[in-house]
Enzyme design. Structure first.
Site, PDB file in Angstrom:
ATOM      1  N   LYS A 104      31.157  -1.521 142.010  1.00 59.69           N
ATOM      2  CA  LYS A 104      30.083  -0.918 141.221  1.00 59.69           C
ATOM      3  C   LYS A 104      30.582   0.410 140.667  1.00 59.69           C
ATOM      4  O   LYS A 104      31.088   1.239 141.414  1.00 59.69           O
ATOM      5  CB  LYS A 104      28.850  -0.693 142.105  1.00 59.69           C
ATOM      6  CG  LYS A 104      27.658  -0.119 141.357  1.00 59.69           C
ATOM      7  CD  LYS A 104      26.443   0.040 142.266  1.00 59.69           C
ATOM      8  CE  LYS A 104      26.434   1.321 143.046  1.00 59.69           C
ATOM      9  NZ  LYS A 104      26.313   2.561 142.255  1.00 59.69           N
ATOM     10  N   LYS A 123      21.616   2.166 135.498  1.00 61.29           N
ATOM     11  CA  LYS A 123      20.174   2.337 135.755  1.00 61.29           C
ATOM     12  C   LYS A 123      19.415   2.430 134.433  1.00 61.29           C
ATOM     13  O   LYS A 123      18.657   3.360 134.178  1.00 61.29           O
ATOM     14  CB  LYS A 123      19.912   3.565 136.614  1.00 61.29           C
ATOM     15  CG  LYS A 123      20.667   3.549 137.924  1.00 61.29           C
ATOM     16  CD  LYS A 123      19.776   3.724 139.110  1.00 61.29           C
ATOM     17  CE  LYS A 123      20.518   3.491 140.410  1.00 61.29           C
ATOM     18  NZ  LYS A 123      21.840   4.100 140.552  1.00 61.29           N
ATOM     19  N   PRO A 139      12.838  -1.286 124.831  1.00 61.54           N
ATOM     20  CA  PRO A 139      13.624  -2.518 124.695  1.00 61.54           C
ATOM     21  C   PRO A 139      14.797  -2.402 123.725  1.00 61.54           C
ATOM     22  O   PRO A 139      15.914  -2.833 124.041  1.00 61.54           O
ATOM     23  CB  PRO A 139      12.581  -3.538 124.214  1.00 61.54           C
ATOM     24  CG  PRO A 139      11.299  -3.056 124.819  1.00 61.54           C
ATOM     25  CD  PRO A 139      11.379  -1.548 124.763  1.00 61.54           C
ATOM     26  N   GLY A 198      26.031   3.620 155.667  1.00 63.15           N
ATOM     27  CA  GLY A 198      27.007   4.654 156.012  1.00 63.15           C
ATOM     28  C   GLY A 198      26.500   6.037 155.721  1.00 63.15           C
ATOM     29  O   GLY A 198      25.634   6.564 156.433  1.00 63.15           O
ATOM     30  N   ALA A 199      26.984   6.641 154.649  1.00 63.96           N
ATOM     31  CA  ALA A 199      26.666   8.039 154.336  1.00 63.96           C
ATOM     32  C   ALA A 199      25.163   8.332 154.292  1.00 63.96           C
ATOM     33  O   ALA A 199      24.724   9.415 154.675  1.00 63.96           O
ATOM     34  CB  ALA A 199      27.321   8.435 153.006  1.00 63.96           C
ATOM     35  N   GLY A 219      22.936   6.645 156.018  1.00 65.85           N
ATOM     36  CA  GLY A 219      22.339   6.353 157.318  1.00 65.85           C
ATOM     37  C   GLY A 219      22.054   4.892 157.617  1.00 65.85           C
ATOM     38  O   GLY A 219      21.700   4.547 158.747  1.00 65.85           O
TER      39      GLY A 219
HETATM   40  P1  BMP Z   1      27.085   5.904 149.134  1.00 64.70           P
HETATM   41  O1  BMP Z   1      27.469   4.709 150.023  1.00 64.70           O
HETATM   42  O2  BMP Z   1      28.190   6.856 148.938  1.00 64.70           O
HETATM   43  O3  BMP Z   1      25.806   6.537 149.571  1.00 64.70           O
HETATM   44  O4  BMP Z   1      26.828   5.295 147.661  1.00 64.70           O
HETATM   45  C1  BMP Z   1      25.735   4.496 147.330  1.00 64.70           C
HETATM   46  C2  BMP Z   1      25.829   4.096 145.883  1.00 64.70           C
HETATM   47  O5  BMP Z   1      24.693   3.307 145.539  1.00 64.70           O
HETATM   48  C3  BMP Z   1      25.850   5.248 144.901  1.00 64.70           C
HETATM   49  O6  BMP Z   1      26.617   4.839 143.769  1.00 64.70           O
HETATM   50  C4  BMP Z   1      24.400   5.395 144.498  1.00 64.70           C
HETATM   51  O7  BMP Z   1      24.264   5.946 143.210  1.00 64.70           O
HETATM   52  C5  BMP Z   1      23.928   3.950 144.519  1.00 64.70           C
HETATM   53  N1  BMP Z   1      22.496   3.744 144.803  1.00 64.70           N
HETATM   54  C6  BMP Z   1      21.919   4.215 145.957  1.00 64.70           C
HETATM   55  O8  BMP Z   1      22.572   4.856 146.779  1.00 64.70           O
HETATM   56  N2  BMP Z   1      20.589   3.976 146.179  1.00 64.70           N
HETATM   57  C7  BMP Z   1      19.808   3.266 145.326  1.00 64.70           C
HETATM   58  O9  BMP Z   1      18.637   3.070 145.603  1.00 64.70           O
HETATM   59  C8  BMP Z   1      20.392   2.770 144.157  1.00 64.70           C
HETATM   60  C9  BMP Z   1      21.744   3.010 143.914  1.00 64.70           C
HETATM   61  O10 BMP Z   1      22.301   2.517 142.831  1.00 64.70           O
END
Ligand code: BMP
Length: 218
Positions: A31, A59, A64, A170-171, A173
């Site tokens: 992604k 996002k 449209p 992960g980051a 939680g």
């Molecule tokens: P990380 O594992 O470093 O937290 O990254 C999560 C990724 O998913 C980031 O690219 C963030 O923009 C995206 N994301 C998210 O964390 N929560 C959502 O609800 C939607 C997302 O696209």
């Protein structure tokens, strides 16, 4: 199938390519979003597509016509899927799905975001967005790994007809095995992999955790 998607939010092209090469055996898709694309340019999509299908996380949230124009650029750039917001309504979503189907590509709709603020305004409309995505025949939903109980609710609405990809592991939680158990098809992992001393080992660990949870159901 590893059931894992790497969120490549680094801002350096060489670093992104190196990580993609290192972890490719453990991820089913990469992604990419504003951080990497604004830093390095749209060509990064084709460069990363050498390693895995690329999901363009823009996002998309516009009228449209503008959505249509954005999605055309995204698919021309070589992305295999685009992430769009659902709160802009059915017509905006239909525009994205129309372009995606012209290119034979997929649309994921965000139902509710994973950060604490995602529970403020988005959570109350998440079920409605999930229903809309189902009716509009989107490919899948983005639902929060930080709230597995919400993934479970969303899964009930869409049954097995849409895919759920789930960030927040992960980051932020969330735990990969918990959200897979709750009904997510793929977890999305960013910092826990790309900031790890060894992205490859970090990816391997999470992939193993997911496989253990699936226990051969895969
Ligand atoms: P990380 O594992 O470093 O937290 O990254 C999560 C990724 O998913 C980031 O690219 C963030 O923009 C995206 N994301 C998210 O964390 N929560 C959502 O609800 C939607 C997302 O696209």
């Amino acid at each position: 199938n590893t059931h894992m998607i790497l969120a490549m939010d680094v801002t350096d092209r060489e670093e992104a390519l190196k990580i993609a090469e290192d972890v490719q055996e453990f991820v089913d898709a990469i992604k990419v979003g504003y951080p990497l694309i604004l830093a390095t340019g749209l060509d990064i999509i084709r460069d990363l597509a050498e390693f895995a299908p690329v999901i363009a996380d823009f996002k998309v949230a516009d009228i449209p016509n503008t959505n249509r124009l954005i999605c055309e650029q995204v698919f021309e750039a070589g992305a295999d899927a685009v992430i769009v917001q659902g709160f802009t309504g059915r017509d905006s979503l239909d525009a994205c799905i129309e372009i995606a189907s012209e290119y034979g590509k997929d649309v994921f709709v965000v139902s509710e975001m994973s950060h604490p603020g995602g529970a403020e305004f988005m959570q109350p409309i998440a079920e409605a967005i999930a229903k809309m995505a189902l009716e509009a025949r989107a490919f899948g939903l983005v639902a929060p790994a930080t709230r597995p109980e919400r993934v479970k609710e969303i899964r009930k609405i869409i049954r097995d007809r849409l895919t759920i990809i789930s960030p927040g592991v992960g980051a932020q939680g969330g735990k990969a095995s918990d959200v897979i158990a709750a009904g997510a098809d793929w977890v999305i992992v960013g910092r826990s992999i790309y900031k790890a001393e060894s992205p490859k080992e970090a990816a391997r660990e999470i992939a193993e955790e997911i496989q253990a949870e699936l226990g051969g159901k895969n």
